[in-house]
Design a protein around this motif. Sequence first.
Motif, PDB file in Angstrom:
ATOM      1  N   GLY A  12      -6.740  25.636 -11.786  1.00 55.47           N
ATOM      2  CA  GLY A  12      -7.468  24.397 -11.550  1.00 55.47           C
ATOM      3  C   GLY A  12      -6.714  23.168 -11.998  1.00 55.47           C
ATOM      4  O   GLY A  12      -5.497  23.170 -12.122  1.00 55.47           O
ATOM      5  N   VAL A  13      -7.461  22.114 -12.260  1.00 55.17           N
ATOM      6  CA  VAL A  13      -6.876  20.835 -12.656  1.00 55.17           C
ATOM      7  C   VAL A  13      -6.493  20.931 -14.130  1.00 55.17           C
ATOM      8  O   VAL A  13      -7.351  21.036 -14.997  1.00 55.17           O
ATOM      9  CB  VAL A  13      -7.872  19.671 -12.427  1.00 55.17           C
ATOM     10  N   THR A  14      -5.206  20.913 -14.393  1.00 53.45           N
ATOM     11  CA  THR A  14      -4.680  21.008 -15.756  1.00 53.45           C
ATOM     12  C   THR A  14      -3.721  19.849 -15.998  1.00 53.45           C
ATOM     13  O   THR A  14      -3.315  19.158 -15.058  1.00 53.45           O
ATOM     14  CB  THR A  14      -3.927  22.328 -15.970  1.00 53.45           C
ATOM     15  N   GLN A  15      -3.330  19.663 -17.258  1.00 50.04           N
ATOM     16  CA  GLN A  15      -2.359  18.604 -17.560  1.00 50.04           C
ATOM     17  C   GLN A  15      -1.048  18.863 -16.817  1.00 50.04           C
ATOM     18  O   GLN A  15      -0.402  17.939 -16.343  1.00 50.04           O
ATOM     19  CB  GLN A  15      -2.109  18.504 -19.071  1.00 50.04           C
ATOM     20  N   GLU A  16      -0.658  20.119 -16.683  1.00 51.22           N
ATOM     21  CA  GLU A  16       0.575  20.440 -15.953  1.00 51.22           C
ATOM     22  C   GLU A  16       0.488  19.976 -14.500  1.00 51.22           C
ATOM     23  O   GLU A  16       1.451  19.405 -13.969  1.00 51.22           O
ATOM     24  CB  GLU A  16       0.852  21.943 -15.993  1.00 51.22           C
ATOM     25  N   MET A  17      -0.657  20.181 -13.849  1.00 47.70           N
ATOM     26  CA  MET A  17      -0.806  19.741 -12.461  1.00 47.70           C
ATOM     27  C   MET A  17      -0.793  18.219 -12.372  1.00 47.70           C
ATOM     28  O   MET A  17      -0.224  17.646 -11.445  1.00 47.70           O
ATOM     29  CB  MET A  17      -2.096  20.298 -11.849  1.00 47.70           C
ATOM     30  N   VAL A  18      -1.403  17.547 -13.344  1.00 46.44           N
ATOM     31  CA  VAL A  18      -1.393  16.084 -13.366  1.00 46.44           C
ATOM     32  C   VAL A  18       0.038  15.582 -13.583  1.00 46.44           C
ATOM     33  O   VAL A  18       0.478  14.638 -12.933  1.00 46.44           O
ATOM     34  CB  VAL A  18      -2.357  15.537 -14.441  1.00 46.44           C
ATOM     35  N   ASP A  19       0.796  16.248 -14.449  1.00 45.88           N
ATOM     36  CA  ASP A  19       2.194  15.872 -14.680  1.00 45.88           C
ATOM     37  C   ASP A  19       3.020  16.059 -13.409  1.00 45.88           C
ATOM     38  O   ASP A  19       3.853  15.216 -13.066  1.00 45.88           O
ATOM     39  CB  ASP A  19       2.802  16.695 -15.814  1.00 45.88           C
ATOM     40  N   ARG A  20       2.801  17.149 -12.700  1.00 48.53           N
ATOM     41  CA  ARG A  20       3.515  17.381 -11.434  1.00 48.53           C
ATOM     42  C   ARG A  20       3.132  16.325 -10.398  1.00 48.53           C
ATOM     43  O   ARG A  20       3.980  15.848  -9.648  1.00 48.53           O
ATOM     44  CB  ARG A  20       3.228  18.769 -10.896  1.00 48.53           C
ATOM     45  N   PRO A  54       0.837  -1.204   0.000  1.00 50.46           N
ATOM     46  CA  PRO A  54       0.000   0.000   0.000  1.00 50.46           C
ATOM     47  C   PRO A  54       0.873   1.256   0.000  1.00 50.46           C
ATOM     48  O   PRO A  54       1.973   1.253   0.550  1.00 50.46           O
ATOM     49  CB  PRO A  54      -0.788  -0.109   1.305  1.00 50.46           C
ATOM     50  N   LYS A  55       0.369   2.289  -0.625  1.00 53.62           N
ATOM     51  CA  LYS A  55       1.133   3.534  -0.751  1.00 53.62           C
ATOM     52  C   LYS A  55       0.447   4.650   0.023  1.00 53.62           C
ATOM     53  O   LYS A  55      -0.765   4.686   0.143  1.00 53.62           O
ATOM     54  CB  LYS A  55       1.248   3.914  -2.226  1.00 53.62           C
ATOM     55  N   ASN A  56       1.257   5.573   0.545  1.00 53.71           N
ATOM     56  CA  ASN A  56       0.716   6.774   1.178  1.00 53.71           C
ATOM     57  C   ASN A  56       0.164   7.687   0.090  1.00 53.71           C
ATOM     58  O   ASN A  56       0.541   7.587  -1.076  1.00 53.71           O
ATOM     59  CB  ASN A  56       1.805   7.503   1.957  1.00 53.71           C
ATOM     60  N   GLY A  57      -0.715   8.599   0.488  1.00 58.24           N
ATOM     61  CA  GLY A  57      -1.338   9.496  -0.472  1.00 58.24           C
ATOM     62  C   GLY A  57      -0.877  10.931  -0.334  1.00 58.24           C
ATOM     63  O   GLY A  57      -0.526  11.387   0.752  1.00 58.24           O
ATOM     64  N   LEU A  58      -0.863  11.626  -1.462  1.00 60.70           N
ATOM     65  CA  LEU A  58      -0.580  13.067  -1.505  1.00 60.70           C
ATOM     66  C   LEU A  58      -1.821  13.774  -2.033  1.00 60.70           C
ATOM     67  O   LEU A  58      -2.397  13.363  -3.036  1.00 60.70           O
ATOM     68  CB  LEU A  58       0.587  13.362  -2.460  1.00 60.70           C
ATOM     69  N   LEU A  59      -2.230  14.834  -1.358  1.00 55.89           N
ATOM     70  CA  LEU A  59      -3.344  15.655  -1.819  1.00 55.89           C
ATOM     71  C   LEU A  59      -2.745  16.919  -2.417  1.00 55.89           C
ATOM     72  O   LEU A  59      -2.023  17.657  -1.736  1.00 55.89           O
ATOM     73  CB  LEU A  59      -4.270  16.002  -0.658  1.00 55.89           C
ATOM     74  N   ILE A  60      -3.020  17.163  -3.677  1.00 54.38           N
ATOM     75  CA  ILE A  60      -2.440  18.303  -4.383  1.00 54.38           C
ATOM     76  C   ILE A  60      -3.540  19.293  -4.715  1.00 54.38           C
ATOM     77  O   ILE A  60      -4.505  18.967  -5.413  1.00 54.38           O
ATOM     78  CB  ILE A  60      -1.716  17.833  -5.658  1.00 54.38           C
ATOM     79  N   ALA A  61      -3.401  20.501  -4.176  1.00 56.46           N
ATOM     80  CA  ALA A  61      -4.356  21.579  -4.436  1.00 56.46           C
ATOM     81  C   ALA A  61      -3.742  22.518  -5.473  1.00 56.46           C
ATOM     82  O   ALA A  61      -2.759  23.203  -5.181  1.00 56.46           O
ATOM     83  CB  ALA A  61      -4.667  22.335  -3.149  1.00 56.46           C
ATOM     84  N   PRO A  62      -4.275  22.538  -6.684  1.00 55.74           N
ATOM     85  CA  PRO A  62      -3.688  23.360  -7.749  1.00 55.74           C
ATOM     86  C   PRO A  62      -3.953  24.848  -7.537  1.00 55.74           C
ATOM     87  O   PRO A  62      -4.753  25.247  -6.697  1.00 55.74           O
ATOM     88  CB  PRO A  62      -4.387  22.849  -9.008  1.00 55.74           C
ATOM     89  N   ASN A  63      -3.264  25.645  -8.350  1.00 58.10           N
ATOM     90  CA  ASN A  63      -3.455  27.093  -8.308  1.00 58.10           C
ATOM     91  C   ASN A  63      -4.809  27.469  -8.926  1.00 58.10           C
ATOM     92  O   ASN A  63      -5.633  26.605  -9.184  1.00 58.10           O
ATOM     93  CB  ASN A  63      -2.297  27.801  -9.021  1.00 58.10           C
ATOM     94  N   PHE A  64      -5.017  28.735  -9.182  1.00 53.87           N
ATOM     95  CA  PHE A  64      -6.324  29.202  -9.666  1.00 53.87           C
ATOM     96  C   PHE A  64      -6.665  28.728 -11.068  1.00 53.87           C
ATOM     97  O   PHE A  64      -7.805  28.878 -11.502  1.00 53.87           O
ATOM     98  CB  PHE A  64      -6.437  30.740  -9.577  1.00 53.87           C
TER      99      PHE A  64
END
Length: 69
Positions: A45-53, A33-43
């Motif tokens: 929103g959810v973009t391909q760049e945020m998914v890549d990061r 099992p893996k730990n989780g990271l919650l990523i809150a993007p900038n204004f």
Amino acid sequence: MTTEFKDALGVTYEVDGLTYRGQLVMGRPGGPPKNGLLIAPNFFGVTQEMVDRARTLASDRYVAFVVDM
């Protein structure tokens, strides 16, 4: 409008009657099992760049969720 992102699983959820769609990014399946990271993007929103990061941060050690706010 629903946007699909490369290498991510769209997760739809509802809060106070509003529907949101975040993106779940995982490294290689299987293993312990893996730990989780919650990523809150900038204004932007959810973009391909945020998914890549998220994918970069998640690597093989974590599962990352890019939250839609």
